[in-house]
Design an enzyme around this catalytic site. Structure first.
Site, PDB file in Angstrom:
ATOM      1  N   GLN A 130      -0.629 -53.681  14.578  1.00  0.00           N
ATOM      2  CA  GLN A 130      -0.603 -53.410  13.138  1.00  0.00           C
ATOM      3  C   GLN A 130      -2.027 -53.262  12.589  1.00  0.00           C
ATOM      4  O   GLN A 130      -2.323 -52.319  11.853  1.00  0.00           O
ATOM      5  CB  GLN A 130       0.118 -54.570  12.411  1.00  0.00           C
ATOM      6  CG  GLN A 130       0.140 -54.426  10.901  1.00  0.00           C
ATOM      7  CD  GLN A 130       1.001 -53.266  10.432  1.00  0.00           C
ATOM      8  OE1 GLN A 130       2.153 -53.174  10.792  1.00  0.00           O
ATOM      9  NE2 GLN A 130       0.434 -52.367   9.631  1.00  0.00           N
ATOM     10  N   CYS A 171       1.697 -54.311   5.271  1.00  0.00           N
ATOM     11  CA  CYS A 171       2.183 -53.945   6.603  1.00  0.00           C
ATOM     12  C   CYS A 171       3.672 -53.615   6.593  1.00  0.00           C
ATOM     13  O   CYS A 171       4.156 -52.958   7.510  1.00  0.00           O
ATOM     14  CB  CYS A 171       1.898 -55.081   7.583  1.00  0.00           C
ATOM     15  SG  CYS A 171       2.519 -56.669   7.004  1.00  0.00           S
ATOM     16  N   HIS A 173      -0.859 -59.916  15.147  1.00  0.00           N
ATOM     17  CA  HIS A 173      -0.174 -58.617  15.156  1.00  0.00           C
ATOM     18  C   HIS A 173      -1.234 -57.521  15.393  1.00  0.00           C
ATOM     19  O   HIS A 173      -1.588 -56.773  14.489  1.00  0.00           O
ATOM     20  CB  HIS A 173       0.538 -58.415  13.818  1.00  0.00           C
ATOM     21  CG  HIS A 173       1.630 -57.379  13.851  1.00  0.00           C
ATOM     22  ND1 HIS A 173       1.904 -56.602  14.958  1.00  0.00           N
ATOM     23  CD2 HIS A 173       2.528 -56.992  12.897  1.00  0.00           C
ATOM     24  CE1 HIS A 173       2.924 -55.799  14.678  1.00  0.00           C
ATOM     25  NE2 HIS A 173       3.318 -56.008  13.433  1.00  0.00           N
ATOM     26  N   ASP A 204       1.031 -59.353   2.159  1.00  0.00           N
ATOM     27  CA  ASP A 204       2.112 -59.491   3.147  1.00  0.00           C
ATOM     28  C   ASP A 204       3.148 -60.434   2.547  1.00  0.00           C
ATOM     29  O   ASP A 204       2.917 -61.051   1.489  1.00  0.00           O
ATOM     30  CB  ASP A 204       1.511 -60.050   4.459  1.00  0.00           C
ATOM     31  CG  ASP A 204       2.464 -59.984   5.650  1.00  0.00           C
ATOM     32  OD1 ASP A 204       3.585 -59.453   5.497  1.00  0.00           O
ATOM     33  OD2 ASP A 204       2.092 -60.489   6.730  1.00  0.00           O
ATOM     34  N   ARG A 251       1.495 -46.225  12.352  1.00  0.00           N
ATOM     35  CA  ARG A 251       1.965 -47.056  13.471  1.00  0.00           C
ATOM     36  C   ARG A 251       2.374 -46.143  14.630  1.00  0.00           C
ATOM     37  O   ARG A 251       2.096 -46.430  15.788  1.00  0.00           O
ATOM     38  CB  ARG A 251       3.159 -47.937  13.049  1.00  0.00           C
ATOM     39  CG  ARG A 251       2.802 -49.114  12.154  1.00  0.00           C
ATOM     40  CD  ARG A 251       1.886 -50.121  12.823  1.00  0.00           C
ATOM     41  NE  ARG A 251       2.417 -50.650  14.073  1.00  0.00           N
ATOM     42  CZ  ARG A 251       3.278 -51.662  14.161  1.00  0.00           C
ATOM     43  NH1 ARG A 251       3.670 -52.291  13.068  1.00  0.00           N
ATOM     44  NH2 ARG A 251       3.720 -52.090  15.347  1.00  0.00           N
ATOM     45  N   ARG A 259       7.660 -58.294  21.346  1.00  0.00           N
ATOM     46  CA  ARG A 259       7.577 -59.061  20.089  1.00  0.00           C
ATOM     47  C   ARG A 259       8.230 -60.397  20.380  1.00  0.00           C
ATOM     48  O   ARG A 259       9.446 -60.460  20.608  1.00  0.00           O
ATOM     49  CB  ARG A 259       8.310 -58.338  18.959  1.00  0.00           C
ATOM     50  CG  ARG A 259       8.506 -59.225  17.733  1.00  0.00           C
ATOM     51  CD  ARG A 259       8.987 -58.469  16.523  1.00  0.00           C
ATOM     52  NE  ARG A 259       7.947 -57.591  16.013  1.00  0.00           N
ATOM     53  CZ  ARG A 259       7.984 -57.012  14.812  1.00  0.00           C
ATOM     54  NH1 ARG A 259       9.006 -57.232  14.000  1.00  0.00           N
ATOM     55  NH2 ARG A 259       7.002 -56.237  14.411  1.00  0.00           N
TER      56      ARG A 259
HETATM   57  N1   CP Z   1       4.884 -54.132  10.136  1.00  0.00           N
HETATM   58  C1   CP Z   1       5.793 -54.340  11.110  1.00  0.00           C
HETATM   59  O1   CP Z   1       5.490 -54.816  12.214  1.00  0.00           O
HETATM   60  O2   CP Z   1       7.052 -53.971  10.768  1.00  0.00           O
HETATM   61  P1   CP Z   1       8.364 -54.287  11.608  1.00  0.00           P
HETATM   62  O3   CP Z   1       8.620 -55.773  11.517  1.00  0.00           O
HETATM   63  O4   CP Z   1       9.466 -53.486  10.936  1.00  0.00           O
HETATM   64  O5   CP Z   1       8.145 -53.870  13.026  1.00  0.00           O
END
Ligand code: CP
Length: 353
Positions: free
Chosen positions: A150, A286, A147, A245, A314, A120
């Site tokens: 996701q 998400c 992402h 979101d 996930r 990330r």
């Molecule tokens: N949706 C998602 O990626 O959540 P986090 O930021 O908690 O990983």
């Protein structure tokens, strides 16, 4: 039997799956993404039966995080554990990622120690740079652009909640709010799958021309459609899924008053907005959510909300991706080779005594 089935599927698919990294769903064809979802379903079913196979026994996952995370961090770590492997959480600031050491050196070191990297990163270029130099699969765990893990999970979740009589290609997905990285990825994957994707937001916060062009190109192939509009009532009138979101993210704190004034109240996913959609419409997010901002508690906790199915998926998605990318690469020594090495080491100690 299960292991053999996955091995066969991977051998067959690996030949047509050119990219070894998972940076963007755009790098894969619709059939490949559908096959990944089949793998996710197989592993979810096995896990629910308490029989997740240890397909990645002895393998290691390096998880690089330049930003905090709940779902991505926990799902990858638990997925690796359930598959018999091991995950290392490399938290923000913990390793020399482009600081005191080049990105390329970090990639070249990690590839010698782990079997797969999840990253990330603040900037999309960073995860692309890692993938360029690492000789092990790199999985994008969110960047400032997209992402992909996701949204693969999201489409998988939609297939579990198909309205009666509809196929995936019939779905209308309406994203309400800021054109976030998740929105970019959702526009891409929904149009790739042949769905109708609508982004509804005030003009300043709508999808960029680059993402619109990519989505329209997808539609030419898939038969899907892209609509970008400010008219929220019209947009949700045939929605099968309403998705939202956060309206702002870390680093956008200065913009909070302007963003709140622009989005509120018309673009908030609340009971009055959901009533404008068909009764079967489901609500997705998400997460993390700012409850009472982009969506209300009433909606997020309603029977129409599938936000926690998404969150759980996930875990199953990460298992599917890890098996897909890592399992075919693992080299396993034969019983004979293992025994030979054990005997050599035992003999070494016997000589010492
Ligand atoms: N949706 C998602 O990626 O959540 P986090 O930021 O908690 O990983």
């Amino acid at each position: 039997m299960f292991v053999q089935r996955i091995r066969t599927a991977n051998q067959r698919l690996y030949g047509i799956m050119k990219p070894m990294h998972f940076l963007d769903t755009q790098d894969f064809s619709k059939p490949e993404l559908l096959e990944m979802m089949k793998m996710i379903r197989l592993l979810k079913t096995a896990d629910k039966a308490g029989a997740c196979p240890p397909l990645l026994e002895g393998a290691s996952l390096g998880m690089i995080f330049e930003e905090p995370s709940t779902r991505t961090r926990v799902s990858f770590e638990v997925a690796m554990t359930k598959l018999g492997g091991h995950a290392l959480y490399l938290k923000p600031g913990e390793i020399h990622l482009g600081v005191r050491e080049s990105l390329s050196d970090t990639a070249n070191v990690l590839e010698r120690m782990v079997d797969v990297i999840e990253a990330r990163t603040l900037k999309h270029e960073t995860v692309v740079g890692l993938a360029k130099d690492a000789d092990v699969p790199v999985i994008n765990g969110l960047t400032d652009y997209n992402h992909p893990t996701q949204v693969l999970c999201d489409v998988f979740t939609m297939t579990e909640h198909l309205p009666e009589g509809k196929r995936m290609e019939d779905l209308s997905v309406v994203f309400v709010g800021d054109a976030t990285n998740v929105c970019n990825s959702l526009a891409a994957i929904c149009t790739q799958m042949g769905m109708r994707f609508t982004h509804v937001a005030p003009a300043k916060y709508q999808l960029t021309e680059v993402v619109r062009k990519l989505a329209r190109t997808n539609c030419e192939v898939s038969g899907g459609s892209l609509t970008v509009t400010e008219n929220v009532g019209e947009a949700v009138s045939d929605a099968d899924f309403i998705y939202t979101d956060l309206w702002w993210w870390v680093g956008q704190e200065d913009e909070i008053p302007e963003r709140r004034d622009t989005f509120m109240p018309d673009y908030q996913v609340n009971a009055s907005l959901v009533k404008k959609a068909p009764a079967h419409c489901k609500v997705m997010h998400c997460l993390p959510a700012s409850r009472g901002v982009e969506a209300t508690d009433e909606v997020l906790d309603s029977p129409q909300s599938i936000i926690f199915d998404q969150a759980e998926n996930r875990l199953h998605t990460e298992k599917g991706l890890l098996v897909w990318f890592v399992y075919p690469r693992l080299e396993r020594a034969s019983e004979e080779t293992r025994r030979k090495h054990e005997e050599t080491i035992t003999a070494f100690f016997q000589q010492q005594s």
